[in-house]
Structures are given as structure tokens and as C-alpha cells.
Design an enzyme around this catalytic site. Structure first.
Site, PDB file in Angstrom:
ATOM      1  N   GLY A 310     -36.651   0.682  67.081  1.00 50.58           N
ATOM      2  CA  GLY A 310     -35.687  -0.259  66.523  1.00 50.58           C
ATOM      3  C   GLY A 310     -34.666  -0.687  67.562  1.00 50.58           C
ATOM      4  CB  SER A 311     -31.230  -1.978  67.083  1.00 52.58           C
ATOM      5  OG  SER A 311     -31.607  -2.980  66.167  1.00 52.58           O
ATOM      6  CB  THR A 312     -32.030   2.798  70.222  1.00 49.57           C
ATOM      7  OG1 THR A 312     -33.340   3.006  69.676  1.00 49.57           O
ATOM      8  CG2 THR A 312     -30.989   3.437  69.321  1.00 49.57           C
TER       9      THR A 312
END
Length: 583
Positions: A310-312
Site C-alpha cells: 500500500g501507501s508505504t
């Protein structure tokens, strides 16, 4: 004629006797001279009975010399059938002291073998009591049993040993050759009936004890991280909570937590969340279900399993864009709340959109449309080049067994939609440790390190045996890019989606993520936060992952505060001083 015939017959028989005698003499000479050593050894073997002496397994210590895995003195009980003079007495005593059933003990006592083991890992007090009975044919040998003083601490890292003290999982099996040592033996003379001869000296070969292993885990950090993870697990009613804390400069892992952990001293006892799903009436199915549950309980999610980050992962996309000079921090983007790619409408987490924003603001807001545009600018070839530089196509090389590999699209299959989703961390899978390794290179000046536990070994006398070294790759990222990325990641915590990761008095960098698990729409998420400190000169980096939390599931809301709580205690413990600024 008859006399001549008789003479010939006598001569023939004489010659045959001479030939036979010659053959016998030759054979006897061969056996006595050529094969003498061989038959001497065979004869000795008939009269020698060997008893193994186990080597003491090397101790595992944390970085400060605190024992994490040691040895407890126990006994091994066995019988020699030919020496038993009262079978019933032996069986009754073994059943009583070892708390075993006669149906199990008697067949072993009656087994006409050189030596039959009855039970291992018997408490020393019980072994001594049996020895004091002086039962003919019962042998009590000193032995060692692995003992873990902290029970569940770092269970999925340390692993455990089997009945013969061999490593089964974790560091115990990875470093088994170093820890195991070499067994010794006792040779006892016996007569032709296998009974030991009295007043005959024993010959003894002393065991070589295993070397002691010092690892990078810090007991205090591990204890605290495990305590915080367990509190989070209960509060969020999650499936699991995982935490890794590492030195980004050299790859030394301070802590690796996967709760629920299990008791290393009782590794076959199932714990929380490990329920069996089978028909209890079917023994075969029940055994399989039990083993599957145990294997799952022993798994280390941080290295054995992959997930969509995801966004990491946006920090990797941003790194690629800055490295390829296709974006500047002040470049403008527009977010109406979605982006259409081919025939797909891909939404932003903010339904109404972020409107006009710079790249810096898009990073702080974790805006998907911005990163779709940035990924398109980078392109497939340069994106994959950055992945390779950051080690995302290879295993990290961590010194634990069973490390998983990333699951990536073949480059030729990556079209516009795949590139778009990969840009914000979907449609591929990596391990948490692969992400942490890549992030370390992004913030440590561009060096790709090898995450590891093993530091060095000492022998039983405290002498240095081996200091481990690990490969590094320089210039995975330019210094200019790492400086910009550190500033961006610090802004995420100061003013952006990671604001709940702030720690008073410290400069913190970080990135949040909320990953929807497959299949999409099932309502299950992994909430995560990757953070490091100090932001300008990182000395510790970590990741928190909350798998399937109940209720609020946004990473910035529930995972970032966990890392903030950890850092608020760990940073002073590591001697990292506060850095107050006017703002």
C-alpha cells in the site's frame, strides 16, 4: 595293473591334499596377516559398548550478553536387555518414576537390542533417584535440554529444538552447525553375552560443546515492543500485530515481534487464534489440522509471508521519480478524487479530492492520483530499475530460514493500469522486511544493507571464534535523493497523514498505509506505518503492521500512534538526544 592303478590313485589324492592344504594355508595367512586389523576391530566391537555423551548446545545471547536460549541439565534413561536380572522390577520402577504406561515400557525393556532408549529429557532429580536404585541393565546418562528463560520472547525469531537438541525453526536451525557442538562417547567392555565386565576401565571421548551465539536483538527493546504489540492486538481485536525495529545504517535488527507469540518451552501447545478446523472423529484429519495450525503458529510473518504494502511503498515511487529527474518537489498536480487509467477509474482515499497540490503536498497527503501521474512519468523500465537497486527482486538475505520472495509482474506484462496501481503499492507483493530494507537505503544515504541477527560467536571459554559480516551495496540511491526523501518523510509526520507518529522533542520521518487484502471488497485490511528517527540522521527504522483490525483501520490513525509510543521510550534508551526546534 591293479597295483599301478592304486599308486596313481594315491598320488592323485596326495596332490589334491597338498593343493587343499596350500589353499587353506593361504587363506589362513590372508586372514591372519592381511585382514588382521579388520577382524581385530570386529572382535573389539563385539566387546565394546558405546554410549553417546551429548554436547552442550551453545547459548544464544542478546547484544548485551543477556541469555535468550540456554541449557538445563536433564537425564536420558535407557536399558540394556542382556544386563537385566529382574524384568518386573525394572518395568515397575520405570513406570513409577517416569510416569509411563506399562504397555509402553515393557516392550522396550524386552527388546533384545544393544541399547533401548526409554525416555529423554528426564528431570535430573528423577534421573538421580532412578540411578540410586542400582537396577541392573538401567542406564542413566547426563543430558541437556534447551531452555528459554523468557518463554514467548522473540519466539518466531529464536525458534526451538527437537528431542535430540537439533534446531527445528528460527535461529536455532539457521545456526545449528555453530550451536550444536560434537557429541562424545563412553566405551565399556562387555563379555560375549553383552554384560559389562567389572573392574574394567571405561574409555571416554569428551564432547565438544557448541559455540555461543550473540545476536543483535536487545532484550529490553524486544520486551517493550512485544508488550505494545500485544496491547494493540487486544485493543483492535486483530488477527496479528507485527513490529520490526532495525538500525538502518548496518541492518542490525533490534526487535522482531509477531503476536500472538508462542511459548518456546512448550512449542507444541497451540495459542490464541490457532483454532483447528476439522472433524474431530477423523484422526488423520485431526493430525493434519493440528500440524497445519502449529506450522502457522510458528510462521514469522515479517519474512515468511508477502503482502501488498500500500501507501508505504509510495516512498519507493517517489525515490524513482527523483532519481530519474521526472519530478520536482514544487511540481503541480490536480486531484479531483480519482484518476481514469484506460478503462479503470481509480479513486483517491479522499472522496472529494485534494484539488490542486504540489508533489510535496501530494506526498504528505498520500494522494493516489498524484502517484499515478508520477508513476507514468517514471515509466516501467526506470521503475523496475529502481526496484532492482533497492533489492525488491531479491531476498533480503536475513539469517532466518524460509524467507519468501517478492511476487512481481513480469516487466513485459506491465501496462498502464498495472503501472498505476504499482505506483501506490498495489497489484504486487513483497515481505515487510524487503520494504524496510529498501526504505533504509532511501534514508541512510543510499546503502542497501543486509538485515540480520547474528553478530559474533564465542567458544565456551569466552574466546572469539567468528565475527559475521554482511554484504552491502553502495549508491543504490543518490545522496541528493536521500536528502529530499528524508525531508518529505519528515513533513508527512509534521503536517501530513502521519501526524499521529510525532514524538515530542524528536524529528521523526514516516509513511502510513492502509492495504485492502485480497479479494477486494472483503472488508479486511492491513494497517501499517513505517517510521525512522532522527529524521536528519536515522539511527532506528521500524514498521508496525496491524492485520485485520476491527473498527477504524486507517494506518495513520491506529498504526502511527503505536510507533510513536515505541519511539518515545526507545529513543532515550538508545541514547538519542532530543532535538527541539523553534517550530
Amino acid at each position: 595293473m591293479t597295483k599301478i592303478y592304486n599308486r596313481r590313485k594315491i598320488c592323485f589324492l596326495g596332490v589334491m591334499y597338498l593343493l587343499l592344504a596350500g589353499v587353506l594355508i593361504s587363506r589362513l595367512g590372508f586372514l591372519m596377516i592381511v585382514k588382521s586389523q579388520y577382524y581385530l576391530e570386529k572382535a573389539q566391537a563385539l566387546h565394546d559398548r558405546e554410549r553417546s555423551i551429548k554436547a552442550k548446545r551453545g547459548v544464544i545471547y542478546d547484544r548485551n550478553g543477556i541469555e535468550l536460549a540456554g541449557n538445563k541439565s536433564v537425564c536420558s534413561v535407557s536399558v540394556i536387555h542382556s544386563q537385566i536380572t529382574d524384568e518386573d522390577q525394572v518395568v515397575n520402577a520405570l513406570c513409577k518414576y517416569l510416569q509411563m504406561d506399562e504397555k509402553e515400557v515393557r516392550p522396550k525393556v524386552q527388546a533384545n537390542t544393544i541399547r533401548e532408549k526409554i525416555k529423554s529429557n528426564v528431570d535430573k532429580e528423577i534421573g538421580d533417584a532412578l540411578r540410586n536404585l542400582n537396577l541392573d541393565g538401567v542406564m542413566i546418562d547426563e543430558d541437556y535440554k534447551r531452555y528459554y528463560p523468557y518463554d514467548t520472547l522473540a519466539s518466531k525469531v529464536l525458534g526451538f529444538t527437537g528431542a535430540d537438541n537439533q534446531g527445528i525453526v528460527g535461529l536455532e536451525v539457521f545456526y545449528d552447525e555453530i550451536l550444536a557442538g560434537v557429541p562424545g562417547s563412553i566405551l565399556t567392555l562387555t563379555n560375549a553375552h553383552g554384560k559389562e565386565l567389572e573392574n574394567e576401565a571405561e574409555s571416554r571421548i569428551e564432547p565438544i560443546h557448541g559455540d555461543n551465539l550473540y545476536i543483535s536483538i536487545d532484550v529490553n527493546i524486544q520486551k517493550y515492543a512485544q508488550q505494545v504489540a500485544l496491547k494493540t492486538l487486544k485493543a483492535k481485536q486483530a488477527k496479528r500485530v507485527s513490529i520490526v525495529l532495525m538500525n538502518p545504517q548496518n541492518g542490525e535488527i533490534y526487535s522482531m515481534v509477531n503476536v500472538p507469540e508462542y511459548n518456546l518451552n512448550e512449542p507444541y501447545d497451540l495459542v490464541l487464534n490457532q483454532e483447528l478446523t476439522c472433524d474431530d472423529t477423523n484422526k488423520k484429519d485431526h493430525r493434519k489440522a493440528t500440524q497445519d495450525a502449529l506450522n502457522n503458529m510458528w510462521r514469522n510473518f515479517c519474512i515468511n509471508d508477502t503482502y501488498e504494502p500500500g501507501s508505504t511503498f509510495k516512498l519507493v515511487t517517489a525515490t524513482a521519480a527523483l532519481e530519474e529527474n521526472v519530478v520536482r518537489l514544487e511540481d503541480s498536480f490536480s486531484c479531483p478524487g480519482f484518476r481514469v487509467v484506460d478503462d479503470r477509474k481509480i479513486r483517491c482515499h479522499k472522496v472529494g479530492g485534494h484539488g490542486l497540490e504540489t508533489f510535496t503536498e501530494g506526498f504528505m497527503n498520500s494522494c493516489n492520483p498524484v502517484f499515478i501521474d508520477v508513476g507514468a512519468r517514471v515509466g516501467v523500465d526506470d521503475m523496475y530499475k529502481t526496484y532492482e537497486k533497492l533489492g525488491l527482486f531479491e531476498k533480503t538475505g536475513v539469517d532466518l530460514p524460509g524467507e519468501a520472495s517478492s511476487i512481481m509482474h513480469k516487466k513485459e506484462n506491465v501496462k498502464a493500469v498495472e503501472l498505476a496501481t504499482m505506483s501506490f503499492g498495489q497489484s504486487f507483493q513483497i515481505t515487510p522486511l524487503q520494504l524496510l530494507r529498501a526504505a533504509s537505503a532511501v534514508v541512510n544515504g543510499g546503502t542497501l544493507v543486509t538485515p540480520h541477527f547474528g553478530m559474533y560467536t564465542l567458544d565456551e571459554n569466552g574466546k572469539n571464534k567468528e565475527k559475521f559480516s554482511y554484504t552491502t551495496k553502495e549508491n543504490a540511491v543518490s545522496k541528493t535523493t536521500t536528502d529530499n526523501m528524508k525531508r518529505l518523510l519528515e513533513l508527512v509526520v509534521k503536517e501530513g497523514s502521519g501526524s499521529k507518529g510525532q514524538v515530542a522533542g524528536y524529528r521523526i520521518g514516516g509513511k502510513t498505509a492502509t492495504s485492502e487484502k485480497l479479494p477486494r471488497g472483503n472488508g479486511k485490511y492491513i494497517s501499517s506505518y513505517l517510521g525512522f528517527a532522527p529524521a536528519d540522521n536515522p539511527q532506528i527504522i521500524g514498521i508496525v503492521m496491524i492485520d485485520e483490525p476491527v473498527g477504524v483501520y486507517y494506518g495513520g490513525t491506529i498504526a502511527a500512534p503505536v510507533m510513536a509510543e515505541l519511539f518515545s521510550n526507545i529513543l532515550p534508551y538508545l541514547g538519542i538526544e532530543e532535538s527541539y526546534i523553534e517550530e
